[in-house]
Write a protein that holds these residues in place. Sequence first.
Motif, PDB file in Angstrom:
ATOM      1  N   VAL A  42      55.064  28.722 114.331  1.00  0.00           N
ATOM      2  CA  VAL A  42      54.276  29.672 115.128  1.00  0.00           C
ATOM      3  C   VAL A  42      53.239  28.926 115.963  1.00  0.00           C
ATOM      4  O   VAL A  42      53.033  29.223 117.142  1.00  0.00           O
ATOM      5  CB  VAL A  42      53.587  30.713 114.196  1.00  0.00           C
ATOM      6  CG1 VAL A  42      52.550  31.519 114.954  1.00  0.00           C
ATOM      7  CG2 VAL A  42      54.629  31.634 113.586  1.00  0.00           C
ATOM      8  N   GLN A  43      52.619  27.917 115.339  1.00  0.00           N
ATOM      9  CA  GLN A  43      51.619  27.108 116.053  1.00  0.00           C
ATOM     10  C   GLN A  43      52.252  26.379 117.234  1.00  0.00           C
ATOM     11  O   GLN A  43      51.698  26.302 118.332  1.00  0.00           O
ATOM     12  CB  GLN A  43      51.039  26.064 115.079  1.00  0.00           C
ATOM     13  CG  GLN A  43      49.533  26.034 115.049  1.00  0.00           C
ATOM     14  CD  GLN A  43      49.005  25.004 114.093  1.00  0.00           C
ATOM     15  OE1 GLN A  43      49.742  24.373 113.332  1.00  0.00           O
ATOM     16  NE2 GLN A  43      47.707  24.836 114.101  1.00  0.00           N
ATOM     17  N   TRP A  44      53.440  25.826 116.984  1.00  0.00           N
ATOM     18  CA  TRP A  44      54.165  25.056 118.004  1.00  0.00           C
ATOM     19  C   TRP A  44      54.572  25.966 119.164  1.00  0.00           C
ATOM     20  O   TRP A  44      54.388  25.627 120.332  1.00  0.00           O
ATOM     21  CB  TRP A  44      55.389  24.414 117.338  1.00  0.00           C
ATOM     22  CG  TRP A  44      56.177  23.528 118.228  1.00  0.00           C
ATOM     23  CD1 TRP A  44      55.804  22.332 118.748  1.00  0.00           C
ATOM     24  CD2 TRP A  44      57.504  23.757 118.686  1.00  0.00           C
ATOM     25  NE1 TRP A  44      56.819  21.801 119.505  1.00  0.00           N
ATOM     26  CE2 TRP A  44      57.878  22.650 119.491  1.00  0.00           C
ATOM     27  CE3 TRP A  44      58.426  24.785 118.494  1.00  0.00           C
ATOM     28  CZ2 TRP A  44      59.114  22.555 120.104  1.00  0.00           C
ATOM     29  CZ3 TRP A  44      59.666  24.692 119.111  1.00  0.00           C
ATOM     30  CH2 TRP A  44      59.994  23.579 119.905  1.00  0.00           C
ATOM     31  N   LEU A  45      55.095  27.159 118.814  1.00  0.00           N
ATOM     32  CA  LEU A  45      55.503  28.115 119.849  1.00  0.00           C
ATOM     33  C   LEU A  45      54.291  28.670 120.606  1.00  0.00           C
ATOM     34  O   LEU A  45      54.418  29.097 121.745  1.00  0.00           O
ATOM     35  CB  LEU A  45      56.288  29.282 119.231  1.00  0.00           C
ATOM     36  CG  LEU A  45      57.752  28.995 118.869  1.00  0.00           C
ATOM     37  CD1 LEU A  45      58.347  30.167 118.108  1.00  0.00           C
ATOM     38  CD2 LEU A  45      58.569  28.723 120.127  1.00  0.00           C
ATOM     39  N   GLY A  46      53.146  28.675 119.970  1.00  0.00           N
ATOM     40  CA  GLY A  46      51.935  29.196 120.595  1.00  0.00           C
ATOM     41  C   GLY A  46      51.286  28.234 121.572  1.00  0.00           C
ATOM     42  O   GLY A  46      50.334  28.578 122.256  1.00  0.00           O
ATOM     43  N   ASN A  47      51.833  27.022 121.672  1.00  0.00           N
ATOM     44  CA  ASN A  47      51.298  26.027 122.613  1.00  0.00           C
ATOM     45  C   ASN A  47      51.565  26.486 124.051  1.00  0.00           C
ATOM     46  O   ASN A  47      52.733  26.643 124.436  1.00  0.00           O
ATOM     47  CB  ASN A  47      51.956  24.675 122.357  1.00  0.00           C
ATOM     48  CG  ASN A  47      51.344  23.572 123.200  1.00  0.00           C
ATOM     49  OD1 ASN A  47      51.040  23.758 124.376  1.00  0.00           O
ATOM     50  ND2 ASN A  47      51.170  22.417 122.608  1.00  0.00           N
ATOM     51  N   PRO A  48      50.517  26.721 124.866  1.00  0.00           N
ATOM     52  CA  PRO A  48      50.732  27.240 126.221  1.00  0.00           C
ATOM     53  C   PRO A  48      51.521  26.294 127.116  1.00  0.00           C
ATOM     54  O   PRO A  48      52.227  26.750 128.024  1.00  0.00           O
ATOM     55  CB  PRO A  48      49.313  27.462 126.761  1.00  0.00           C
ATOM     56  CG  PRO A  48      48.420  26.683 125.871  1.00  0.00           C
ATOM     57  CD  PRO A  48      49.085  26.562 124.561  1.00  0.00           C
ATOM     58  N   TRP A  49      51.427  24.980 126.888  1.00  0.00           N
ATOM     59  CA  TRP A  49      52.198  24.031 127.698  1.00  0.00           C
ATOM     60  C   TRP A  49      53.688  24.146 127.386  1.00  0.00           C
ATOM     61  O   TRP A  49      54.535  24.050 128.292  1.00  0.00           O
ATOM     62  CB  TRP A  49      51.707  22.598 127.457  1.00  0.00           C
ATOM     63  CG  TRP A  49      50.263  22.435 127.777  1.00  0.00           C
ATOM     64  CD1 TRP A  49      49.242  22.268 126.895  1.00  0.00           C
ATOM     65  CD2 TRP A  49      49.653  22.484 129.070  1.00  0.00           C
ATOM     66  NE1 TRP A  49      48.047  22.197 127.561  1.00  0.00           N
ATOM     67  CE2 TRP A  49      48.266  22.323 128.901  1.00  0.00           C
ATOM     68  CE3 TRP A  49      50.152  22.641 130.369  1.00  0.00           C
ATOM     69  CZ2 TRP A  49      47.369  22.312 129.951  1.00  0.00           C
ATOM     70  CZ3 TRP A  49      49.253  22.631 131.432  1.00  0.00           C
ATOM     71  CH2 TRP A  49      47.889  22.469 131.215  1.00  0.00           C
ATOM     72  N   LEU A  50      54.019  24.363 126.108  1.00  0.00           N
ATOM     73  CA  LEU A  50      55.410  24.584 125.736  1.00  0.00           C
ATOM     74  C   LEU A  50      55.923  25.867 126.390  1.00  0.00           C
ATOM     75  O   LEU A  50      57.037  25.920 126.900  1.00  0.00           O
ATOM     76  CB  LEU A  50      55.552  24.669 124.215  1.00  0.00           C
ATOM     77  CG  LEU A  50      56.952  25.059 123.724  1.00  0.00           C
ATOM     78  CD1 LEU A  50      57.948  23.936 123.979  1.00  0.00           C
ATOM     79  CD2 LEU A  50      56.940  25.401 122.238  1.00  0.00           C
ATOM     80  N   GLN A  51      55.068  26.893 126.373  1.00  0.00           N
ATOM     81  CA  GLN A  51      55.447  28.169 126.989  1.00  0.00           C
ATOM     82  C   GLN A  51      55.666  28.002 128.495  1.00  0.00           C
ATOM     83  O   GLN A  51      56.552  28.637 129.070  1.00  0.00           O
ATOM     84  CB  GLN A  51      54.370  29.236 126.729  1.00  0.00           C
ATOM     85  CG  GLN A  51      54.309  29.711 125.290  1.00  0.00           C
ATOM     86  CD  GLN A  51      55.585  30.416 124.859  1.00  0.00           C
ATOM     87  OE1 GLN A  51      56.239  31.108 125.635  1.00  0.00           O
ATOM     88  NE2 GLN A  51      55.955  30.230 123.604  1.00  0.00           N
ATOM     89  N   LEU A  52      54.863  27.152 129.135  1.00  0.00           N
ATOM     90  CA  LEU A  52      55.028  26.884 130.572  1.00  0.00           C
ATOM     91  C   LEU A  52      56.372  26.195 130.824  1.00  0.00           C
ATOM     92  O   LEU A  52      57.107  26.545 131.762  1.00  0.00           O
ATOM     93  CB  LEU A  52      53.876  26.024 131.087  1.00  0.00           C
ATOM     94  CG  LEU A  52      53.838  25.727 132.588  1.00  0.00           C
ATOM     95  CD1 LEU A  52      53.832  26.998 133.421  1.00  0.00           C
ATOM     96  CD2 LEU A  52      52.632  24.874 132.935  1.00  0.00           C
TER      97      LEU A  52
END
Lengths: 134, 114
Positions: A6-16
Amino acid sequence: MRHRLVQWLGNPWLQLALEALFVTASETCLKIGAAETTRVKGWEWTGLMALSSLWIWWGILFVILSFLCWIYVLKHIPLSIAFPLSNVVHVLVPLSCWFYLGEYISPRRWCGIGIVIIGLIVLAKPVAKIEEKL
Amino acid sequence: MILIAIFVFTVEITSTVVGQLLLKHAMEDSNTFGFSDRRVLIRFVAGVFGLTISFFLTIGLLQHFDLSFFYPIQGSTVVIITIAAVLFLREHLSMQLLVGSLLISAGTALVSLS
């Protein structure tokens, strides 16, 4: 394990990055779907006949996913950083078309791709500063 | 005809910029007030509406104009949005950010022209 995910998926750069990948996937799927349905007779002018292709539905799904990622990115990253970075799709989409659809990339387009990449590298320092604040 | 095209084009770019600014503002405010706040919801819906208008105007413009005319100017939205974010959202603008945005804008225009 779940908390880490969840923490990893919550990274905004990953989301970008996911947003850019989803846009690329959607453009490619929509292109394949549109090409598949050019011969389907009906209300061609509306583009609705394209909905008979599964690729179009995948394209629509990827558009929705890219939008969800984008609004999450906007929560955490300044627009003046996020929007220029999101234009990496102008690199990914031609490369995807070249790789998956066998489309030709002209030398001028390769130059454009190179200039976009240089622009992204130039943005790396402001991005690093934002990352420190985040 | 050309005046109408310029007007539609201006509206298209304006709706893209305004849509993105409103979405950004709404998402920032949602951190503080949550999504149930009326102002956040209004800005979010208005942002989506702006981007939807921009999408359909883009299709309309593409029906009448070549990509070689349309996309280079469309590529300038990167710089316009960067500057608009600095002006209206009080985001920080550095020389590196501006140069990076200009390069991405130029590269986008070149990719689209090909």
